[in-house]
Design a protein around this motif. Structure first.
Motif, mmCIF file in Angstrom:
data_model
loop_
_atom_site.group_PDB
_atom_site.id
_atom_site.type_symbol
_atom_site.label_atom_id
_atom_site.label_comp_id
_atom_site.label_asym_id
_atom_site.label_seq_id
_atom_site.Cartn_x
_atom_site.Cartn_y
_atom_site.Cartn_z
ATOM 1 N N GLN A 136 -9.111 32.547 0.943
ATOM 2 C CA GLN A 136 -10.403 31.856 0.752
ATOM 3 C C GLN A 136 -10.434 30.544 1.518
ATOM 4 N N ARG A 137 -9.327 29.791 1.425
ATOM 5 C CA ARG A 137 -9.248 28.492 2.097
ATOM 6 C C ARG A 137 -9.348 28.664 3.616
ATOM 7 N N GLU A 138 -8.553 29.617 4.152
ATOM 8 C CA GLU A 138 -8.533 29.787 5.616
ATOM 9 C C GLU A 138 -9.879 30.280 6.149
ATOM 10 N N THR A 197 0.865 -1.187 0.000
ATOM 11 C CA THR A 197 0.000 0.000 0.000
ATOM 12 C C THR A 197 0.900 1.235 0.000
ATOM 13 N N ILE A 198 0.570 2.184 -0.875
ATOM 14 C CA ILE A 198 1.372 3.414 -0.957
ATOM 15 C C ILE A 198 0.720 4.501 -0.114
ATOM 16 N N LEU A 199 1.540 5.175 0.661
ATOM 17 C CA LEU A 199 1.049 6.310 1.449
ATOM 18 C C LEU A 199 1.887 7.532 1.091
ATOM 19 N N GLY A 200 1.171 8.642 0.787
ATOM 20 C CA GLY A 200 1.867 9.906 0.567
ATOM 21 C C GLY A 200 1.870 10.668 1.885
ATOM 22 N N ASN A 201 1.221 11.840 1.869
ATOM 23 C CA ASN A 201 1.178 12.624 3.106
ATOM 24 C C ASN A 201 -0.038 12.273 3.969
ATOM 25 N N GLY A 202 -0.809 11.273 3.545
ATOM 26 C CA GLY A 202 -1.952 10.826 4.355
ATOM 27 C C GLY A 202 -3.051 11.867 4.496
ATOM 28 N N SER A 203 -3.169 12.773 3.523
ATOM 29 C CA SER A 203 -4.169 13.847 3.652
ATOM 30 C C SER A 203 -5.479 13.512 2.967
ATOM 31 N N ASN A 204 -5.528 12.362 2.291
ATOM 32 C CA ASN A 204 -6.787 11.977 1.642
ATOM 33 C C ASN A 204 -7.093 10.502 1.885
ATOM 34 N N VAL A 205 -6.713 10.019 3.058
ATOM 35 C CA VAL A 205 -6.972 8.614 3.377
ATOM 36 C C VAL A 205 -7.589 8.492 4.770
ATOM 37 N N LEU A 258 -0.965 13.495 -8.095
ATOM 38 C CA LEU A 258 -1.149 12.892 -9.429
ATOM 39 C C LEU A 258 -2.199 11.788 -9.372
ATOM 40 N N TYR A 259 -2.079 10.961 -8.349
ATOM 41 C CA TYR A 259 -3.015 9.838 -8.191
ATOM 42 C C TYR A 259 -4.454 10.339 -8.142
ATOM 43 N N MET A 260 -4.665 11.449 -7.393
ATOM 44 C CA MET A 260 -6.018 11.978 -7.166
ATOM 45 C C MET A 260 -6.436 12.980 -8.235
ATOM 46 N N ASN A 261 -5.520 13.384 -9.118
ATOM 47 C CA ASN A 261 -5.740 14.589 -9.949
ATOM 48 C C ASN A 261 -6.257 15.716 -9.055
ATOM 49 N N ALA A 262 -5.442 16.057 -8.067
ATOM 50 C CA ALA A 262 -5.826 17.079 -7.089
ATOM 51 C C ALA A 262 -6.076 18.399 -7.799
ATOM 52 N N GLY A 263 -7.024 19.153 -7.261
ATOM 53 C CA GLY A 263 -7.339 20.436 -7.877
ATOM 54 C C GLY A 263 -8.094 21.325 -6.921
ATOM 55 N N ALA A 264 -8.118 22.615 -7.262
ATOM 56 C CA ALA A 264 -8.840 23.582 -6.439
ATOM 57 C C ALA A 264 -8.999 24.871 -7.229
ATOM 58 N N GLY A 322 -0.949 17.667 0.204
ATOM 59 C CA GLY A 322 -0.525 16.331 -0.201
ATOM 60 C C GLY A 322 0.861 16.336 -0.824
ATOM 61 N N THR A 323 1.327 15.132 -1.157
ATOM 62 C CA THR A 323 2.590 14.998 -1.888
ATOM 63 C C THR A 323 2.308 15.053 -3.389
ATOM 64 N N VAL A 324 3.388 15.132 -4.153
ATOM 65 C CA VAL A 324 3.275 15.110 -5.619
ATOM 66 C C VAL A 324 2.620 13.792 -6.066
ATOM 67 N N THR A 342 2.858 3.061 -9.021
ATOM 68 C CA THR A 342 3.443 3.955 -8.017
ATOM 69 C C THR A 342 4.073 5.132 -8.746
ATOM 70 N N VAL A 343 3.616 6.330 -8.431
ATOM 71 C CA VAL A 343 4.197 7.520 -9.053
ATOM 72 C C VAL A 343 5.534 7.798 -8.373
ATOM 73 N N LEU A 344 6.598 7.919 -9.156
ATOM 74 C CA LEU A 344 7.908 8.233 -8.587
ATOM 75 C C LEU A 344 8.283 9.695 -8.800
HETATM 76 C C1 LIG Z 1 -7.260 20.443 4.890
HETATM 77 C C2 LIG Z 1 -7.256 19.706 3.571
HETATM 78 C C3 LIG Z 1 -7.541 20.401 2.404
HETATM 79 C C4 LIG Z 1 -7.543 19.718 1.172
HETATM 80 N N1 LIG Z 1 -7.812 20.436 0.030
HETATM 81 C C5 LIG Z 1 -7.818 19.805 -1.159
HETATM 82 C C6 LIG Z 1 -8.082 20.523 -2.364
HETATM 83 O O1 LIG Z 1 -8.316 21.729 -2.363
HETATM 84 N N2 LIG Z 1 -8.079 19.826 -3.527
HETATM 85 C C7 LIG Z 1 -7.822 18.481 -3.579
HETATM 86 O O2 LIG Z 1 -7.815 17.907 -4.687
HETATM 87 N N3 LIG Z 1 -7.552 17.783 -2.458
HETATM 88 C C8 LIG Z 1 -7.553 18.400 -1.258
HETATM 89 N N4 LIG Z 1 -7.274 17.694 -0.118
HETATM 90 C C9 LIG Z 1 -7.048 16.231 -0.209
HETATM 91 C C10 LIG Z 1 -5.569 15.823 -0.400
HETATM 92 O O3 LIG Z 1 -4.688 16.798 0.133
HETATM 93 C C11 LIG Z 1 -5.227 15.556 -1.868
HETATM 94 O O4 LIG Z 1 -6.041 14.552 -2.423
HETATM 95 C C12 LIG Z 1 -3.749 15.132 -2.026
HETATM 96 O O5 LIG Z 1 -3.453 15.100 -3.396
HETATM 97 C C13 LIG Z 1 -3.454 13.763 -1.412
HETATM 98 O O6 LIG Z 1 -2.048 13.592 -1.394
HETATM 99 P P1 LIG Z 1 -1.322 12.710 -0.265
HETATM 100 O O7 LIG Z 1 0.117 12.688 -0.565
HETATM 101 O O8 LIG Z 1 -1.711 13.193 1.074
HETATM 102 O O9 LIG Z 1 -1.957 11.313 -0.579
HETATM 103 P P2 LIG Z 1 -2.452 10.197 0.486
HETATM 104 O O10 LIG Z 1 -3.616 10.742 1.256
HETATM 105 O O11 LIG Z 1 -1.309 9.681 1.261
HETATM 106 O O12 LIG Z 1 -2.973 9.078 -0.528
HETATM 107 C C14 LIG Z 1 -4.115 9.313 -1.350
HETATM 108 C C15 LIG Z 1 -4.170 8.177 -2.384
HETATM 109 O O13 LIG Z 1 -3.065 8.334 -3.279
HETATM 110 C C16 LIG Z 1 -2.269 7.155 -3.284
HETATM 111 N N5 LIG Z 1 -0.870 7.596 -3.430
HETATM 112 C C17 LIG Z 1 -0.206 8.494 -2.677
HETATM 113 N N6 LIG Z 1 1.041 8.681 -3.149
HETATM 114 C C18 LIG Z 1 1.162 7.867 -4.231
HETATM 115 C C19 LIG Z 1 2.216 7.592 -5.157
HETATM 116 N N7 LIG Z 1 3.409 8.188 -5.075
HETATM 117 N N8 LIG Z 1 1.970 6.697 -6.142
HETATM 118 C C20 LIG Z 1 0.775 6.075 -6.255
HETATM 119 N N9 LIG Z 1 -0.255 6.296 -5.401
HETATM 120 C C21 LIG Z 1 -0.059 7.178 -4.409
HETATM 121 C C22 LIG Z 1 -2.543 6.458 -1.962
HETATM 122 O O14 LIG Z 1 -2.335 5.055 -2.061
HETATM 123 C C23 LIG Z 1 -4.015 6.791 -1.749
HETATM 124 O O15 LIG Z 1 -4.858 5.894 -2.447
HETATM 125 C C24 LIG Z 1 -7.272 18.347 1.126
HETATM 126 C C25 LIG Z 1 -6.971 17.652 2.310
HETATM 127 C C26 LIG Z 1 -6.964 18.319 3.525
HETATM 128 C C27 LIG Z 1 -6.623 17.565 4.778
#
Ligand SMILES: Cc1cc2nc3c(=O)[nH]c(=O)nc-3n(C[C@H](O)[C@H](O)[C@H](O)COP(=O)(O)OP(=O)(O)OC[C@H]3O[C@@H](n4cnc5c(N)ncnc54)[C@H](O)[C@@H]3O)c2cc1C
Length: 304
Positions: free
Chosen positions: A212-214, A64-72, A136-142, A130-132, A186-188
């Motif tokens: 806006q976020r705060e 299991t891959i863990l990044g910064n644990g902000s979306n698990v 990428l995994y989540m296609n994070a956006g805001a 989160g981490t990079v 696994t994204v490197l």
């Molecule tokens: C206060 C707060 C605000 C947030 N705001 C936003 C926002 O505005 N927009 C948004 O999109 N998200 C937001 N998030 C959610 C989160 O920060 C993002 O989804 C972020 O991209 C997750 O990154 P992470 O490293 O913490 O991933 P994790 O939470 O550690 O993991 C998330 C998923 O990604 C997988 N993963 C992690 N790293 C890798 C890797 N290197 N390779 C393959 N898979 C991997 C994990 O297995 C897991 O399934 C917020 C979270 C918090 C707590």
């Protein structure tokens, strides 16, 4: 194979990073909840990540891959097998208008490096904790921006343990989804293509997004951000708010009064508290509005 044998084998692969047994994952998740990892590894190089993934594949041990644990949310029974925590791989380099960042770098730090180099495109990421790799995994956006708009290429490790360079045709980004997730890769490393901009304007935009976020998010409490995806034609937060669910509490987990899409840890919540509250929200919103709320947060591990 027992934990002792696995850790002995892994210690032969890991020379720069570290490996531990029964590591509590609540230390690494943003909700401050979750059980233990059987084997917890922080690799110090790509070779170490590859070595561990190949070893696990050969011995049929789940990874299991863990990044910064902000979306698990990690269930209270923890995670069996190996947890790869990638935060040690965190270098960021800039060449012309490209930024190359390793998977464990904070995406917030990447956005700051972009600012320092007057590069525009990553302002949206300035408050995403989160981490990079996770981004990428989540296609994070805001605020209208997302990883899909700026990612040029990615170096990944396939589930077979092979290194692969992926380009825009391979990413298959959608709303909070990607091919990295679909393919269990696994994204490197990520290469972001940015544009030269005006540093003062970039700074201004980042300040505005931070404000806006705060003002809208309960950042003073542990949480995993927005728990639910935006359902078609609705906003999850509004449905939860209109259902009168704000401040509903189960154990130590509570629906935020400031932002109904957030579940905050107000008093030593467990992952079970979180999961019960999520279920309660889903059932209430379904009953009132006939809308299915799907979790954005990834739920990992096993119940106690
Ligand atoms: C206060 C707060 C605000 C947030 N705001 C936003 C926002 O505005 N927009 C948004 O999109 N998200 C937001 N998030 C959610 C989160 O920060 C993002 O989804 C972020 O991209 C997750 O990154 P992470 O490293 O913490 O991933 P994790 O939470 O550690 O993991 C998330 C998923 O990604 C997988 N993963 C992690 N790293 C890798 C890797 N290197 N390779 C393959 N898979 C991997 C994990 O297995 C897991 O399934 C917020 C979270 C918090 C707590």
């Amino acid at each position: 194979m027992n934990q002792k044998h696995i850790i002995q084998d892994i210690e032969k692969i890991i020379t720069v990073g570290i490996a531990k047994i029964n590591e509590p994952l609540k230390t690494y998740t943003h909700t401050k909840t979750g059980g233990k990892a059987d084997i917890f590894v922080q690799p110090g190089s790509y070779e170490e990540v590859q070595g561990v993934v190949q070893y696990a594949r050969k011995n049929e041990i789940p990874v299991t891959i863990l990044g910064n644990g902000s979306n698990v949310i990690v269930r209270d029974g923890g995670i069996r097998g190996i947890v790869l925590h990638l935060v040690r791989l965190d270098t960021i380099t800039v060449t012309d208008q490209k930024i190359v960042a390793r998977c464990g770098a904070a995406i917030i730090d990447v956005s700051r490096v972009a600012l320092r180099n007057s590069l525009t495109g990553l302002e949206f990421a300035c408050g995403i904790p989160g981490t990079v790799g996770g981004a990428l995994y989540m296609n994070a956006g805001a605020y209208g921006g997302e990883v899909a708009h700026v990612l040029q290429s990615a170096l990944v490790l396939t589930s077979e343990g092979e290194l692969l360079r992926m380009g825009p045709d391979d990413f298959q980004f959608g709303y909070r989804r990607s091919a990295f997730a679909d393919q269990k890769a696994t994204v490197l490393e990520a290469t972001f293509q940015l544009i030269l901009g005006d540093q003062a304007l970039i700074q201004e935009k980042m300040n505005d997004l931070t404000f806006q976020r705060e003002s809208k998010q309960p950042l003073e409490y542990p949480s995993c951000g927005s728990v639910f995806k935006r359902p078609p034609n609705h906003f999850a937060g509004k449905l939860i708010q209109d259902s009168g669910l704000q401040k509903t509490r189960i154990g130590g987990a509570e629906i935020s009064e400031k932002h109904a899409g957030f579940i905050i840890n107000v008093d030593q919540a467990t992952a079970t508290d979180y999961l019960n509250l999520i279920k309660h929200v889903q059932q209430t919103v379904k009953a009132k509005y006939n809308v299915d709320l799907e979790t954005e947060v990834k739920i990992l591990g096993e119940d106690e």
